[in-house]
Structures are given as structure tokens and as C-alpha cells.
Design an enzyme around this catalytic site. Structure first.
Site, PDB file in Angstrom:
ATOM      1  N   ASP A  27       0.836  -1.211   0.000  1.00  0.00           N
ATOM      2  CA  ASP A  27       0.000   0.000   0.000  1.00  0.00           C
ATOM      3  C   ASP A  27       0.864   1.252   0.000  1.00  0.00           C
ATOM      4  OD1 ASP A  27      -2.279  -1.692   0.423  1.00  0.00           O
ATOM      5  OD2 ASP A  27      -1.653  -1.844   2.507  1.00  0.00           O
ATOM      6  N   SER A  36       2.373   6.849   0.486  1.00  0.00           N
ATOM      7  CA  SER A  36       1.588   5.979   1.361  1.00  0.00           C
ATOM      8  C   SER A  36       0.157   6.050   0.866  1.00  0.00           C
ATOM      9  CB  SER A  36       1.684   6.447   2.809  1.00  0.00           C
ATOM     10  OG  SER A  36       0.823   5.675   3.604  1.00  0.00           O
ATOM     11  N   ARG A  37      -0.369   4.920   0.398  1.00  0.00           N
ATOM     12  CA  ARG A  37      -1.665   4.975  -0.288  1.00  0.00           C
ATOM     13  C   ARG A  37      -2.862   4.973   0.650  1.00  0.00           C
ATOM     14  NH1 ARG A  37       0.916   0.973  -3.786  1.00  0.00           N
ATOM     15  NH2 ARG A  37       1.980   2.150  -5.382  1.00  0.00           N
ATOM     16  N   VAL A  38      -2.724   4.426   1.830  1.00  0.00           N
ATOM     17  CA  VAL A  38      -3.892   4.379   2.715  1.00  0.00           C
ATOM     18  C   VAL A  38      -3.651   5.072   4.049  1.00  0.00           C
ATOM     19  CG1 VAL A  38      -4.897   2.288   1.742  1.00  0.00           C
ATOM     20  CG2 VAL A  38      -3.258   2.098   3.584  1.00  0.00           C
TER      21      VAL A  38
END
Lengths: 132, 509
Positions: B345, B370-372
Site C-alpha cells: 500500500d 503511502s496509499r492508505v
């Protein structure tokens, strides 16, 4: 170019012929000649095992019984009965081997199956458990 | 020397004999046809399952292996030990189970191998439970979106690329760029901030001297009590290197499934892929790109998919993963790096150039993401870090552009100077993770221009002075701020007041 015969085909042919009652010496000679000719002698051990498997499927079981001492006839009959019950085989060929290193008990080897109640086996298991 | 008790010995021996399995009836057996390079080929055992444990009888006891190649006539089994004792003709039995490892709180503070056997000489480990090494990951309905922060204590990560509990964030970079250091700091921060997160560190093919140093450091920092170290060295068989991350994940999952939070550090998955390649080639599986087998993506995807934030119905536990990947000459487009980047992620990319410029941690603001984690960032840090990443990226662009010209307009000049101060601020020594209030106060002071009069070279001194003074004069406010809520007006005013005083002390220096 000749097509390479699979081990399965070879073993099923030999087992079929053996079950049909063909002369064993002739079959052995044929198989040996074929394996040498096709340079597949390394597969001999596996071919023999596969033939035993195939024969078991056709109701003929070759059983090796290993014990420290000679077995009584009653014990041999009991073993034959046990194998028959377990494999539904019509013919059982029992071969007895004496091996003092098993110390006691009996080991029955069938194609792909084994029952090992020898003291030697139990000691090996005990050694492994204690190592852990 | 310990006194030998014959009575005790006889008692143990009796118990061992009683526990001996009695082999009743005919059991399925196979035979070893050939063996070598840690792989045994078994004929028979037609009812063996994938990853099932096989027991090979040798003269010195039973050697275990697990079935990986199930073919028409043969089974390719990988030995869980050396192949010296196994010979052709050995009898092979099915154990009747898949691979399992001991799991539970008894493992905390211990260094074990991938089969759960102690390596630290601190006595046997007796756990009440065992966990499956290969296990399906939790389904969609059993999960919850990542929403709780996992503070690393590293300012640049917590402010720009926040990590949430249950997230998989890759740490990627060349050798000697500080990848393991980031992971260790994160572990230390869990103990320092008393987050209650259990750390599971997996050393895959790492030098044992490095693991020993790590364990010593963790002990010195007081982190070892909430840490499990699963260690494999380069001299271990490839099978153990392959199993290490799966076994460690089973140990981490115990805490996740018992309403706790765990952090997995896989150091590193490049070596794991190499070990799997070795095993696959020995098992005669067809090689693909870079000689890796076709299922190398699945190797890592099924591992990392086990990290999750569980739903409230399942206890709301979490398993966060920080896998590490080593690149060659900064090439993140190689096979394994691209695979793991696409699975995780987000990634934290460490640059060699930054590292040698003295910018440590050498985190690349442009290539990291940071995707989430944004949803999991604490309000306190979110309120001050707003445009930090953008500002830093713009600064790096402007800084390279400014090298060609000397006449710059005032706005560009101030942007560059602010960027220089930010870069200095985000430098952080190893083993010194920062708490929430420290991060908020530091970033607030620089991004709001309170340190504009301080020369970039003195920013770290100014930061230290600010934090010392704030803790001395406004301890209660800072303790409140440390809880992670958005800073109140009183708190920001306190920071501004102290920052101005500190800044004056550095004027003209």
C-alpha cells in the site's frame, strides 16, 4: 523418431501379462531388453515398484514381512488375513525376511502401504522425540 | 555443572515412551528415490497434499520435509534440515498435518528459527498453541479500512507518508541506505510510546552477527520484551529461508487474532525470492524472468495479504507489514521490486545520493508514497504537515534550478531557504524516534516561519532548544498534544511563544 513409452504404459503391460499368467522369465527378459535398448536401466527400481502397484490394483498383492525371528504359521495366517481385509486382494504372496536389527515385532511392506510395529522403529521414533 | 538426577531422567524417559505413537494398521508410505541439494524425490504417497509434512526415516531418527512438487509419479519434497542423513531407499511417511509453528505470548523476547526452535539458549519454549505456516488470508468482510496510526517516530514518515495499522508499507533502497535502521526505529518507537504493538522481526538470510547486534540493541532500548526475532542465516538451507516469513506471520497472526496489534518486519524479501528461486530450480520448475519461477508474485502476495486490520466482529486486531526490498543501483523497475511495490500500500524509497549528502533518513520525497495511511494520520500531525511533501518536492526542484542563476526573486529565495530548513529539520539520528508533540512542535515552528531567522545549519540546535523549553515550561500542554488531537489555540500559542524566544537566541549566528 520413436515415441518414448511412459513408465505407466510399460508397467501396466507387464502387470497385465503377469496377471494373465504369462511366463515370468519371458516377461523379465523382454523388460530387461527393452530397458537396455531404450537406455532406461536407471528406471528399473521404479518400474518394479510400479508393477507391484499395478498388480495390487488387479488384486494380486506382494507382501514382505520382516521380523527378528521366524514367524509361526498362525501368525502368518493372521497377517495374510489382515492384508486381505485391508486390500481386498484375491491373491496374496507373502515373503518372509529375518532381520535381527528390528529387535522384535513385525514389519509388513505392501506396495505403497506399511505397518511397522518393530521395536527398532519405535526406538527411532523415541530417538527423534528426545532430540527435539 | 548441573546435577544429574537418575530419578528425573528415568521419569522423562518413561513419559517419552508413553507418548510414543503406536502405529496401528497399514499406513501410506513412499520411498526416497534420489536426494540432493536439500530436495528429496519420493516415489509413492499418492495421497500427499501440497505443503504437507513428510517424515523420512533415517538411521539417526526422523527427518522432516514438506511436499512442494506433486507430480504424477513422484513428489518433490524440500528437506527441513540437511540432506546428509537422508539416502535413497529411506521410507517416507505422511505426518498428516501441514507445517505448523508454535505461537503465543511465550515467544515474546525470544530469538527462534522458522520452526519455532529457540536460538538464544534461553531454554525450551512451551507454547499452548500452534499456528499454520501457510494460511489463507482474511476475507473482505472480516476486514476494516485502515484508520489507526502506527507511529514510526520518524518525522518524515509520520508527517509525509503516514502508516496505519494493518497497512503494508514497503521500505526499498540500495544496500547501506538505512532500510533496517528505519524498521528498528519503528520497533523502538512502539516501546517508547507504549503503543502495545508487538514486533516480529524476520531476518531472512542475514548474517547472524548482524542479528546478534540487533538483539543487543533491542534489549538495550527495552524493546525485546515485546519482540519476537525469527532468524535465518545465509548458511541455513533454502527451505528455512523460504519458510521464515510465513512462520513469522503465523506468530504475528496470533496477536492479530487475539485483539492485539502486531508489526511484521520482513528483512528482506529480495533474499526470500532468491531462496525460492533456488528451491524452484532444484525442483526442476521452469524458470521465467531473471530465472525466477512463474509464481514468484504469488509467493509475496499471499504473504503480504495476511497483514490486515480486522473488523470489530473479529476483535479489531491488526497486523502491519514493513517488507524490505534491496535494489541494485537504485533500479526500482527490476522484477521483484515492481512486484512488491504493486502488492503493498505504498513505499518508502531511500536514496543513496541523499544518504551520502548527510540527509538521513535518506527518504526520497518524490518516489515515496503511502496509499492508505492518510486516513490513519493523527489529527495533530495532519494539522501541521499539510503541504510539507509538496513544499519539499518543490524545494528540490527549485534548488537544482537555482544552481544555474544567481538572481532569484524574493519569493523563490524564501521558498528555497524554507526548504533548506525543512530538510535540516527532517534529519533525525538513529534510535531517536520522536513523539507526537515533538514532531508537531518542530514542524509547526519551521513551516510557520518561526525559525526563518535561524540559519539552516543551526536548525537542529534550535529544534532541541525549542523542545527542551516547551517540555520545561508547558509540560501539561505538550502531554495533551501527545494524545494526537488537533492542537488547541493555547498549545499553538505556547509553541509560537517559545519558538520566537529560541529563534532570537540563534539570530546572527
Amino acid at each position: 523418431m520413436a515415441i518414448r513409452l511412459s513408465r505407466r504404459k510399460i508397467t501396466s503391460y507387464i502387470a497385465g501379462e503377469l496377471a494373465a499368467g504369462k511366463e515370468t522369465t519371458l516377461l523379465i527378459n523382454q523388460l530387461a531388453a527393452f530397458l537396455i535398448d531404450s537406455r532406461r536401466t536407471k528406471e528399473l527400481e521404479l518400474v518394479v515398484r510400479d508393477i507391484e502397484y499395478e498388480l495390487k490394483n488387479q488384486g494380486i498383492v506382494l507382501a514382505r514381512v520382516t521380523s527378528a525371528f521366524d514367524l509361526a504359521t498362525a501368525t502368518q495366517t493372521a497377517i495374510t488375513h489382515l492384508i486381505k481385509e485391508h486390500t481386498n486382494a484375491q491373491t496374496i504372496e507373502l515373503r518372509q525376511f529375518i532381520d535381527p536389527t528390528v529387535l522384535g515385532g513385525v514389519k509388513i511392506d505392501l506396495p505403497g502401504l506399511q505397518m511397522d510395529t518393530t521395536i527398532g522403529h519405535r526406538l527411532t521414533t523415541l530417538r527423534t522425540n528426545l532430540k527435539k | 555443572m548441573t546435577k544429574l538426577s537418575v530419578h528425573e531422567l528415568s521419569k522423562d524417559l518413561r513419559a517419552a515412551i508413553v507418548n510414543l505413537e503406536s502405529t496401528e494398521g497399514l499406513a501410506s508410505v513412499g520411498v526416497v528415490v534420489r536426494v540432493g541439494d536439500g530436495v528429496a524425490w519420493v516415489h509413492g504417497l499418492h495421497d500427499a497434499g501440497y505443503s504437507e509434512v513428510l517424515q523420512i526415516e533415517t538411521a539417526n531418527g526422523i527427518v522432516e520435509a514438506f511436499a512442494l512438487n506433486l507430480m504424477e509419479d513422484e513428489i518433490g519434497a524440500v528437506l527441513l534440515g540437511t540432506d546428509g542423513e537422508v539416502s535413497a531407499g529411506s521410507t517416507v511417511r505422511l505426518k498428516g498435518t501441514s507445517l505448523q509453528v508454535p505461537v503465543g505470548p511465550e515467544l515474546l523476547g525470544r530469538v527462534v528459527d522458522p520452526l519455532g526452535r529457540p536460538l538464544d539458549g534461553a531454554g525450551p519454549i512451551k507454547t499452548k498453541e500452534f499456528g499454520l505456516v501457510e494460511r489463507e488470508s482474511i476475507g473482505v468482510m472480516g476486514r476494516k479500512s485502515v484508520h489507526e496510526p502506527l507511529m514510526t517516530g520518524i518525522m518524515s514518515i509520520d508527517a509525509m507518508f503516514p502508516i496505519g495499522r494493518g497497512q503494508r508499507e514497503l521500505i526499498i533502497g540500495d544496500r547501506q541506505t538505512g532500510k533496517t535502521a528505519l524498521a528498528i526505529d519503528t520497533m523502538i518507537n512502539q516501546a517508547k510510546q507504549k503503543t502495545g504493538v508487538v514486533n516480529v522481526y524476520v531476518a531472512i538470510g542475514q548474517k547472524l552477527s548482524k542479528v546478534a547486534r540487533l538483539v543487543d540493541r533491542l534489549k538495550a532500548e527495552g524493546v525485546m520484551d515485546q519482540t519476537i526475532v525469527v532468524a535465518t542465516s545465509p548458511s541455513d538451507p533454502a527451505s528455512l529461508l523460504y519458510l521464515a516469513p510465513y512462520a513469522a506471520t503465523a506468530m504475528g497472526e496470533y496477536f492479530r487474532d487475539n485483539k492485539q496489534h502486531a508489526l511484521m518486519i520482513y528483512d528482506d524479501l529480495t533474499k526470500h525470492a532468491v531462496a525460492y528461486r533456488q528451491m524452484s530450480l532444484l525442483l526442476r520448475r521452469p524458470p521465467g524472468r531473471e530465472a525466477f519461477p512463474g509464481d514468484v508474485f504469488y509467493l509475496h502476495s499471499r504473504l503480504l495479504e495476511r497483514s490486515a486490520k480486522l473488523s470489530d466482529e473479529l476483535g479489531a486486531g491488526s497486523l502491519t507489514a514493513l517488507p524490505i526490498i534491496e535494489t541494485q543501483a537504485g533500479d526500482i523497475s527490476a522484477y521483484i521490486p515492481t512486484n512488491v511495490i504493486s502488492i503493498t500500500d505504498g513505499q518508502i524509497f531511500l536514496e543513496t545520493d541523499l544518504f551520502y549528502q548527510g540527509i538521513r533518513p535518506a527518504i526520497s520525497a518524490g518516489l515515496s508514497v503511502s496509499r492508505v495511511g492518510g486516513a490513519a494520520q493523527t489529527k495533530a500531525i495532519k494539522s501541521v504537515s499539510g503541504n510539507l511533501k509538496l513544499g519539499l518536492s518543490q524545494f528540490r526542484e527549485l534548488a537544482s534550478f537555482a544552481q544555474f542563476g544567481s538572481d532569484l526573486d524574493a519569493a523563490t529565495k524564501s521558498q528555497i531557504e524554507r526548504g533548506q530548513r525543512l530538510t535540516e529539520l527532517l534529519k533525525q539520528p538513529q534510535y531517536k524516534p520522536a513523539s507526537i508533540w515533538e514532531q508537531v512542535a518542530s514542524i509547526y515552528a519551521v513551516t510557520n516561519g518561526l525559525f526563518d531567522e535561524v540559519q539552516p545549519a543551526h536548525i537542529k540546535d534550535a529544534q532541541a532548544a525549542l523542545l527542551t523549553r516547551l517540555w520545561a515550561d508547558n509540560k501539561k500542554d505538550m502531554q495533551e498534544l501527545d494524545k494526537g488531537d488537533k492542537p488547541s489555540e493555547a498549545q499553538t500559542k505556547a509553541i509560537e511563544k517559545v519558538a520566537k524566544i529560541v529563534s532570537k537566541g540563534f539570530e546572527g549566528k
